[in-house]
Design an enzyme around this catalytic site. Structure first.
Site, PDB file in Angstrom:
ATOM      1  N   LYS A   1      59.670  39.004  94.731  1.00 17.65           N
ATOM      2  CA  LYS A   1      59.533  37.548  95.557  1.00 17.65           C
ATOM      3  C   LYS A   1      60.441  37.242  96.280  1.00 17.65           C
ATOM      4  CE  LYS A   1      56.197  35.872  95.442  1.00 17.65           C
ATOM      5  NZ  LYS A   1      54.923  36.507  96.191  1.00 17.65           N
TER       6      LYS A   1
ATOM      7  N   GLU B   1      57.093  48.163  94.622  1.00 19.69           N
ATOM      8  CA  GLU B   1      56.896  47.425  93.747  1.00 19.69           C
ATOM      9  C   GLU B   1      56.404  47.886  92.421  1.00 19.69           C
ATOM     10  OE1 GLU B   1      55.685  42.733  92.285  1.00 19.69           O
ATOM     11  OE2 GLU B   1      55.301  43.286  94.429  1.00 19.69           O
TER      12      GLU B   1
END
Length: 351
Positions: A176, A160
């Site tokens: 997410k 990420e």
């Protein structure tokens, strides 16, 4: 790259990150404004905000993955059964229910609940580069990093992006939504992703040129070893006079590992999590101040070594639609592959 670590300073400091190998440590500072100055820096910021910026004098291209010099010991981690967590399953599921109660009361829309896994390290085979080699072979990651300084050792397989920078253009790619397959992603995952994208837009908007914040990619499903993630991209151009201190002040800790609204989520996290997160959920990456380029990952899928222990964090974003058992299983899914790679068994392999 054989033997490159032997060229480090006597304290063994190095960074292997972003396709580069950095040695010959010049200095270390806790001042983020140094990143607006000169030189190439390895950066680790803990979730709690402890800053370590290390400037190296010798920075050169590395092969695609880290390699061990001839004669160096391979990684030998803890036994698979030696890991213990800051929250057991019952405590974690109770925490999920507590967050759902806060959501019902209108105090928060989403909050990340995390636990830290720890295990004692054997005396032999503690080389962080050897762990980086193990992770690169078994769990390659876009933002893999190994940083070793006196008193700080971090090995990350983060997928990420917290912040990249190219001149005044900055970008964040919050994750997410996690499942074993694309079919396993839920409506709850998309809602969670959109909430965090809105939070990241607002965070970047504090330091961006008016009208420059954009979302060129929303809720893209990407495949990673053993799971899939839902990923979005938020982009902006920094306003005049805004540098690294202002950028961190506006956006840290990353929204994807805190929640929304961030202030309420931070308070709830502090209440429910019994141990500091440390580098987990912080920032790990590099800044080239001379070229005004950078890539800082969110410190997920990240190990750190301290006090003869190896630590690793895992967590999940909790919303009103969360199932406590399902969220526990998500934390297990995120941890299982990495913990297996970092663990040792008598046959010399991993679990």
């Amino acid at each position: 790259m054989s033997g490159w670590r032997d060229n480090c300073l006597g304290d063994g400091s190095f960074a292997h990150i972003g396709g580069l190998v950095a040695t010959r440590l010049r200095d270390v500072t806790t001042d983020l404004s140094a990143l607006d100055g000169a030189g190439w820096w390895a950066v680790v910021v803990t979730y709690e905000g402890k800053v370590t910026c290390a400037r190296f004098d010798d920075v050169r291209p590395a092969p695609p993955g880290p390699r061990l010099a001839a004669g160096r010991e391979p990684w030998r981690g803890p036994e698979p059964g030696a890991w213990h967590g800051s929250l057991d399953q019952a405590a974690y599921e109770a925490g999920v229910e507590k967050i759902r109660a806060y959501i019902e009361q209108g105090e928060v829309y989403q909050a990340n609940l995390c636990r830290v896994l720890s295990a004692p390290l054997p005396r032999a085979g503690r080389d962080p580069l050897a762990l980086a080699v193990r992770l690169a072979e078994g769990n390659p990651a876009a933002h893999a990093a190994a940083i070793a300084l006196r008193g700080l050792t971090v090995v990350s397989a983060s997928p990420e992006l917290y912040l990249s920078r190219d001149g005044d253009l900055v970008e964040s790619r919050p994750i997410k939504g996690t499942a074993r397959t694309p079919e396993g992603l839920l409506d709850k995952d998309r809602a969670e992703n959109v909430m965090i994208v809105d939070l990241v837009r607002n965070d970047l908007g504090q330091v961006a040129e008016v009208g420059s914040v954009a979302v060129p990619d929303l809720c893209r499903v990407e495949e990673y070893p053993g799971l899939v993630h839902m990923v979005s991209t938020v982009r902006a151009r920094l306003a005049a006079g805004q540098g690294w201190p202002e950028l961190f002040a506006a956006t840290f800790p990353p929204g994807s590992v805190t929640g929304a609204p961030k202030s309420s989520a931070l308070r709830i996290i502090n209440e429910l999590e019994p141990e500091p997160r440390g580098p987990y959920c912080g920032a790990v990456g590099w800044v080239d101040a001379d070229r005004r380029k950078a890539a800082l990952a969110v410190g997920i899928r990240t190990f750190w070594l301290e006090d003869d222990q190896i630590r690793f964090g895992t967590g999940a974003g909790i919303t009103w639609g969360s199932d406590p058992r399902g969220e526990w299983r998500e934390t297990e899914l995120k941890a299982s592959r990495l913990i297996a790679l970092a663990s040792y068994r008598e046959t010399g392999g991993v679990t």
